[in-house]
Design an enzyme around this catalytic site. Structure first.
Site: not given
Ligand SMILES: Cc1cc2nc3c(=O)[nH]c(=O)nc-3n(C[C@H](O)[C@H](O)[C@H](O)COP(=O)(O)OP(=O)(O)OC[C@H]3O[C@@H](n4cnc5c(N)ncnc54)[C@H](O)[C@@H]3O)c2cc1C
Length: 228
Positions: A115, A138
């Site tokens: 991973w 991850w």
């Molecule tokens: C393998 C993997 C890697 C990821 N890498 C990152 C990364 O490098 N940076 C990152 O910000 N997020 C990461 N995420 C979490 C998530 O995918 C993104 O935050 C999300 O896609 C952002 O889209 P949005 O702004 O429309 O979120 P929305 O769905 O509108 O959510 C609002 C905010 O909540 C936070 N958030 C949402 N989902 C998650 C989550 N699962 N984990 C942590 N925070 C979350 C983010 O700050 C996001 O902007 C990762 C998820 C996975 C499965």
């Protein structure tokens, strides 16, 4: 730059019912995931030193990252939803959360690649790359983290595509070479191409999902047993 507190106050001003599971609660949960992963980094510093949260998972015998890793990075695995997602990442620096889960599961549980290779590649591409959230995502997908998906939970990349991109609109946007493939064949274009005896400029799957699933389960089980 917006702080999470600003986001929370704005949400509660506009949708106070979010605190009680009403409108806005899903979004609030996402913010909480973000905070959760940051807290984990602080309380378990080993997480920012390339270590898993669950120790025994470090004994999983990963495949050497070879051509398969490059095929995943470039979106040439033969699984349309995985490839479309990776091409979107490479072109835009962003990918929807569902897709991040699908491609992460594919790299770790179908290709049995460490991973940390995926974590590193995501950080090199994501415009929202964040050490804590990326590491948490991850480790969740790889079943090595806290509150992670159990190791025997393995996404099927074909059915994930069918569920979340039913008509294949997203796939067609990023894989123009599949433009002519009919809707009901879009998630397994090679099957359709063979039946129709047509050539498509798209690879066959680099791995058989059913076989990969068995091998991955065995690798995780061996690592777990060894540590007991
Ligand atoms: C393998 C993997 C890697 C990821 N890498 C990152 C990364 O490098 N940076 C990152 O910000 N997020 C990461 N995420 C979490 C998530 O995918 C993104 O935050 C999300 O896609 C952002 O889209 P949005 O702004 O429309 O979120 P929305 O769905 O509108 O959510 C609002 C905010 O909540 C936070 N958030 C949402 N989902 C998650 C989550 N699962 N984990 C942590 N925070 C979350 C983010 O700050 C996001 O902007 C990762 C998820 C996975 C499965």
């Amino acid at each position: 730059m917006l702080s999470p507190r600003q986001c929370l106050y704005r949400l509660l001003a506009e949708q106070p019912e979010a605190l009680n599971g009403g409108a806005g609660s899903v979004w609030l949960n996402e913010l909480i995931w973000r905070e959760f992963y940051r807290h984990l980094m602080t309380y378990f510093p080993r997480l920012c030193k390339h270590r898993p949260f669950i120790d025994w998972t470090d004994r999983v015998r990963w495949q050497e990252p070879s051509e398969a890793l490059i095929a995943w990075q470039e979106g040439r695995t033969g699984y349309p939803i995985v490839d479309a997602a990776m091409r979107q990442l490479n072109a835009t620096g962003w990918m929807h959360n569902r897709l991040r889960m699908i491609v992460a599961s594919f790299l770790v549980k179908d290709l049995l690649i460490d991973w940390r290779q995926g974590e590193q590649y995501f950080m090199s591409q994501l415009v929202d790359g964040c050490l804590a959230a990326n590491n948490g995502g991850w480790q969740w997908a790889a079943s090595t983290g806290t509150d992670a998906a159990p190791y025997f939970r393995i996404f099927n990349p074909t059915t994930q595509g069918e569920r979340f991109d039913k008509s294949g609109a997203f796939i067609r946007q990023w894989l123009p070479e599949l433009a002519e493939v009919p809707e009901k064949a879009i998630h397994q274009p090679w099957v359709w191409a063979e039946k129709q005896k047509v050539e498509i400029n798209y690879p066959r799957p680099i791995v058989d999902h059913a076989e990969a699933r068995v091998a991955t389960l065995a690798a995780y089980e061996a690592a777990k047993k060894h540590g007991m």
